[in-house]
Motif scaffolding. Sequence first.
Motif, short mmCIF file in Angstrom:
data_model
loop_
_atom_site.label_atom_id
_atom_site.label_comp_id
_atom_site.label_asym_id
_atom_site.label_seq_id
_atom_site.Cartn_x
_atom_site.Cartn_y
_atom_site.Cartn_z
N ILE B 182 0.84 -1.20 0.00
CA ILE B 182 0.00 0.00 0.00
C ILE B 182 0.87 1.25 0.00
O ILE B 182 0.68 2.18 -0.79
N LEU B 186 0.48 3.50 -3.21
CA LEU B 186 -0.61 4.47 -3.06
C LEU B 186 -0.23 5.75 -2.32
O LEU B 186 -1.06 6.64 -2.18
N THR B 187 1.00 5.86 -1.83
CA THR B 187 1.33 7.06 -1.06
C THR B 187 2.48 7.83 -1.71
O THR B 187 3.19 7.29 -2.55
N SER B 188 2.64 9.08 -1.30
CA SER B 188 3.75 9.85 -1.86
C SER B 188 5.09 9.27 -1.42
O SER B 188 6.05 9.34 -2.17
N TRP B 189 5.14 8.68 -0.23
CA TRP B 189 6.41 8.05 0.19
C TRP B 189 6.86 7.01 -0.83
O TRP B 189 8.04 6.91 -1.16
N ARG B 191 6.14 6.94 -4.03
CA ARG B 191 6.64 7.63 -5.24
C ARG B 191 8.08 8.09 -5.01
O ARG B 191 8.91 8.04 -5.90
N TRP B 192 8.35 8.60 -3.81
CA TRP B 192 9.70 9.12 -3.53
C TRP B 192 10.72 7.98 -3.59
O TRP B 192 11.82 8.15 -4.12
N TYR B 194 10.55 5.15 -5.28
CA TYR B 194 10.78 4.75 -6.68
C TYR B 194 11.60 5.82 -7.41
O TYR B 194 12.50 5.51 -8.18
N ALA B 195 11.28 7.10 -7.14
CA ALA B 195 12.00 8.18 -7.84
C ALA B 195 13.48 8.18 -7.45
O ALA B 195 14.35 8.24 -8.32
#
Lengths: 255, 318
Positions: B182, B186-189, B191-192, B194-195
Amino acid sequence: MALVTARNVTKRFGALTALQGVDLDIRKGEVLALLGDNGAGKSTFIKILAGAHSQSEGELRIEGRPVSFSSPRDAAEAGVATIYQELALSENLSIAENVFLGREITRRVLGVPFLRSRAMRERVAELLEELDAHISDPAAPVGSLSGGQRQAVAICRALNLNAKLVIMDEPTAALAVAETRKVLALTRRLAERGCAVLLISHNISDVFEVADRIVVFRRGRKIAERERRATDPEEIVSFITGAHPDVRALEQANL
Amino acid sequence: MSALLGAWRNQPVLLVLALLWVGLISAIALFQPHILNVYTFTGILQFASILALVSLGQSLVILAGGAGIDLSVGGNVSLTAVLTMMALVAGLDAGWMPLLCVAIGAGLGLTNGILVTRLGFYPLIVTLGTFYIYSGVALALTGGSAISGVPTWSLTWGRGSWGVIPLPFLTLVLPAFIMAAIILSLTSWGRWIYAMGYNERSARLVGIPVDRVRILLYTLGGALSGLAALVSLAWLGSARPNIGVNLELESLTAAMLGGIAIFGGRGHVFGVFAAVILLVTLKTAMLQMGFNTVLQVGVVGLLLILVLLADRLSQHRG
């Protein structure tokens, strides 16, 4: 009034003076091109504006308020967005995720920031539409885009931050002719929206196509500032190379 | 058929692992039908619990990039189990056992995180060093022998099951993987992570607190190793200084098999989960069929290369 006012901005790295007493105004709604040979101090200057370096001397004001940036984040808070040559995009994430990266729209549940993916996609679709960027799907991965489309994503990112000053570092350096046209059009559109755009480029014809004013740096100093209509490529090239009589006089005086 | 093709394109790793697992089960059904029963199933999940928790931590550390890797997980599990039991033997109330395991594990993970981010050491070297330190200290403290005295209430949990599902698996492994999935998707964490895993420079330029996220993930990985230590205590009934042996290699294999890219930024924890189940099933089956251990290791290596090959092929198509 100028959006950005730089006065006597100087940067030293040890014994080396990379930037010497630069005075410069950047106005809202204009594209200001910054030209100069390698080592002229262009990069140093934009890094100071972008918060990556701090100046050794001198003052920066944005909308009349003195600012001092200690990080790129500070600069972003003050409304300065920088589009680096390598664009700083994550190819494994989607367009929308890249536009919002680091500042996602979220809904906090028990302190956990859940993404509001649809809201972000819709906002990005609007921005892309507004820029007339010809990208249909904000959920597409950035890895699948062309160089020009990536520039558009980076520009979207700047717009989404409500940037007042957008710094573009060599945006067309790696692009084919048709793509270059599109990015230059995007640059114009940014200025029409009321942003100030600082364009760094080596390409004189690009600069003459898109810029309102042209500033030339040489050996860490600002040596020329011209309205585009009041100059021509030959004069600008002679400033860059140092062949212009004014430059010679200046450099003689400083020796 | 088209559904299969779609799955191949989106989740090649997961599909290959599932097919391999089905093949493996068929082989067992064919040659050793008598071991194909619910006890074996329960046993596999029981054995998988420790590896699953450790592999999850390993995967998160790798996913966040920066050449991230945690070779110290096995040492962490051993040392956490030993230190926790020593505290209980010294008179600490047994109710603290779960919390202590998590805290010690997290502390050991935090140490890795600080060495990697604040001092800028290379993760492979740092965690190789802490691997030796953690497992060495665990051995030195115990002289190589197990410390018994695990409270009985924890054995009820550690050896119990709900239907055919072991309680540690149900109450720790499943929630941990679901929460990780999750957070990652689903969270900005997420995305960070993966980025920064894919392109650390750009993640820094957009203002993602890369170092803080990385320290946190090493700490979280350590906490998951601590939970694995807790499972080992409650299951085996004693703290064994060698309980973590080979966990670093097995967790790495599970992460790679599960489709976590070694350079970071790509992969899902579902794949890691499937890989853990496959690995443990394979080991159990080979054990039952009487393969010697040398051969077992060889088969795991073969499997790893096979899955990497499948991943490469699917990328060429996409």
